[in-house]
Write an enzyme that holds these catalytic residues in place. Structure first.
Site, PDB file in Angstrom:
ATOM      1  N   GLY A 357      37.168  55.454  30.167  1.00 16.97           N
ATOM      2  CA  GLY A 357      36.671  54.506  29.299  1.00 16.97           C
ATOM      3  C   GLY A 357      35.734  54.751  28.211  1.00 16.97           C
ATOM      4  N   GLY A 380      38.784  55.890  36.506  1.00 18.76           N
ATOM      5  CA  GLY A 380      38.583  56.395  37.795  1.00 18.76           C
ATOM      6  C   GLY A 380      39.917  57.159  38.200  1.00 18.76           C
TER       7      GLY A 380
HETATM    8  C1  3PG Z   1      39.619  50.389  36.388  1.00 16.21           C
HETATM    9  O1  3PG Z   1      39.164  49.522  35.646  1.00 16.21           O
HETATM   10  O2  3PG Z   1      39.428  51.815  36.474  1.00 16.21           O
HETATM   11  C2  3PG Z   1      40.694  50.149  37.665  1.00 16.21           C
HETATM   12  O3  3PG Z   1      41.059  48.924  37.272  1.00 16.21           O
HETATM   13  C3  3PG Z   1      40.197  50.148  39.141  1.00 16.21           C
HETATM   14  O4  3PG Z   1      39.160  49.228  39.261  1.00 16.21           O
HETATM   15  P1  3PG Z   1      38.204  49.476  40.308  1.00 16.21           P
HETATM   16  O5  3PG Z   1      37.345  50.604  39.955  1.00 16.21           O
HETATM   17  O6  3PG Z   1      37.340  48.117  40.546  1.00 16.21           O
HETATM   18  O7  3PG Z   1      39.062  49.821  41.684  1.00 16.21           O
HETATM   19 MG    MG Z   2      36.464  51.972  37.459  1.00 17.20          MG
END
Ligand code: 3PG
Ligand code: MG
Length: 399
Positions: A357, A380
């Protein structure tokens, strides 16, 4: 896990079939509106392809982190409106993902039409990978397509359990992500470099450990570089660092040496008294960091050095900013390196792959996202791939 076993729907007759597509509609929103539609834009081609082939498309997704029960803060309804805009076609929003309402909506969907089911995480069974919940989802579909690479690090009912119940396929974005990451990490054109930045070593120990065994140059920036400087006995004033991890830093130095991977650290740093926009700052050698100041970015000599290292490499993997890029002027190091990587890529001299991100936000701020070879839609999941871990959502499709 044998990635060559992944199947796509190419050649599969999907006409008239109810196709459950696991997508990642977990997009940033502000005041109830989608504020960054990148993830939606990236699933549109796959959805359009299925619709064009006469499939009855039903999209499954999570949104945020509700606690296993309906919560209006996390309804997918506003995201569905935005998806409809991008598809240029009406999208039916179905207020539950299992049960009679869902099954009737799926059954009454016309070939070529699309519906989105409400947030999967409104049911506890999703995150528990519960079989009964997966069966509830499977009742609305004939086939399953997973196009959510960014959720593939979760072993949930909609990413794992369901693949045991329906013929399962990898969607085009899933395939694209896997292909790009494999090309950069498993079968790269050498020499390879990784840029790893971000605030803390603690969150990236597995990434650093895996990368020193795989890449030729490991360029470290961000707050985590401070811990490596500290490990070398350099005093870093009030800078963010994790003193308890200097031992870990030494282990990473040793592992790198054993593998012939060069760890590249800042040769100068931007320091300021306060972490505030426009706070007076200057570049100094790391050893000259004043005791009452903090390191907030890499300095110009470091940028020149990092660019020179990239210039000698053929492949780049990037995760994490080099400085506190959200606040001016502490994004300059990250932006300058991003621009240089983009130029090398455009000149055909570098394969550049980035993800996460903050990294993508920094590339966007530098205006170079489109010039990278590949920018992952995952956070992630991208990190876990860099850690060398098997992603359960991918493993389920390769079974
Ligand atoms: C993210 O935004 O990294 C994915 O949609 C996974 O979301 P989460 O970390 O809530 O499982
Ligand atoms: Mg996440």
């Amino acid at each position: 896990m044998n990635l060559n076993k992944l199947k796509t729907t190419a050649g599969v007759d999907v006409a008239g079939k109810r196709v459950l597509v696991r997508a990642d509609l977990n997009v940033p929103t502000k005041d109830g509106r989608v504020s960054d539609a990148t993830r939606l834009e990236r699933i549109v081609p796959g959805l359009k392809d299925l619709m064009g082939r006469g499939a009855r498309v039903i999209v499954l997704s999570h949104f945020g982190r509700p606690k296993g029960a309906p919560d209006p803060t996390f309804t997918l309804e506003p995201v569905v409106a935005k998806l409809g805009e991008l598809l240029g076609t009406p999208v039916t929003f179905v207020p539950d993902c299992i049960g009679p309402a869902a099954e009737v909506a799926a059954a009454s969907l016309a070939p070529g039409a699309i519906a989105v089911f409400e947030n999967l995480r409104f049911h506890k069974g999703e995150e528990k990978n519960d079989t009964a919940f997966a069966q509830g989802l499977a009742r609305s579909g004939d086939l399953y397509v997973d196009d959510a690479f960014s959720a593939a690090h979760r072993a949930h009912a909609s990413t794992d359990g369901i693949t045991r119940l329906l013929p399962s396929y990898a969607g085009p974005l899933m395939m694209e992500e896997i292909t790009a990451l494999r090309a950069a990490l498993e079968e790269p054109k050498r020499p390879t470099a990784a840029v790893v930045g971000g605030a803390k070593v603690s969150t990236k120990i597995p990434v650093l450990t895996n990368l020193v065994a795989k890449v030729d140059k490991l360029i470290i920036g961000g707050g985590m570089a401070n811990t490596f400087l500290l490990a070398q006995g350099i005093e870093i004033g009030k800078s963010l660092a994790e003193p308890d991890l200097t031992k870990t830093a030494h282990e990473i130095f040793a592992a790198a040496k054993a593998r012939g991977c060069e760890i590249v650290l800042p040769v100068d740093v931007v320091v300021a008294s306060k972490f505030e926009a426009g706070s007076p700052s200057r570049a100094v050698a790391p050893t000259e960091t004043p005791p009452d100041q903090m390191i907030l970015d890499v300095g110009p000599k470091t940028v020149v050095h990092y660019i020179e290292v990239l210039g000698r490499c053929n492949t780049l993997l990037w995760n994490g900013p080099l400085g506190a890029f959200e606040i001016a002027p502490f994004g300059e190091g990250t932006f300058a390196l991003a621009r240089a990587a983009a130029e090398l890529t455009k000149a055909g001299r570098l394969v550049s792959v980035a993800g996460g991100g903050d990294t993508v936000a920094a590339l966007n701020a530098a205006g170079v996202t489109d010039d990278f070879t590949y920018v992952s839609s995952a956070g992630g999941a991208f990190l876990e791939w860099l850690e060398g871990r098997e992603l359960p959502g991918v493993a389920a499709l390769a079974r």
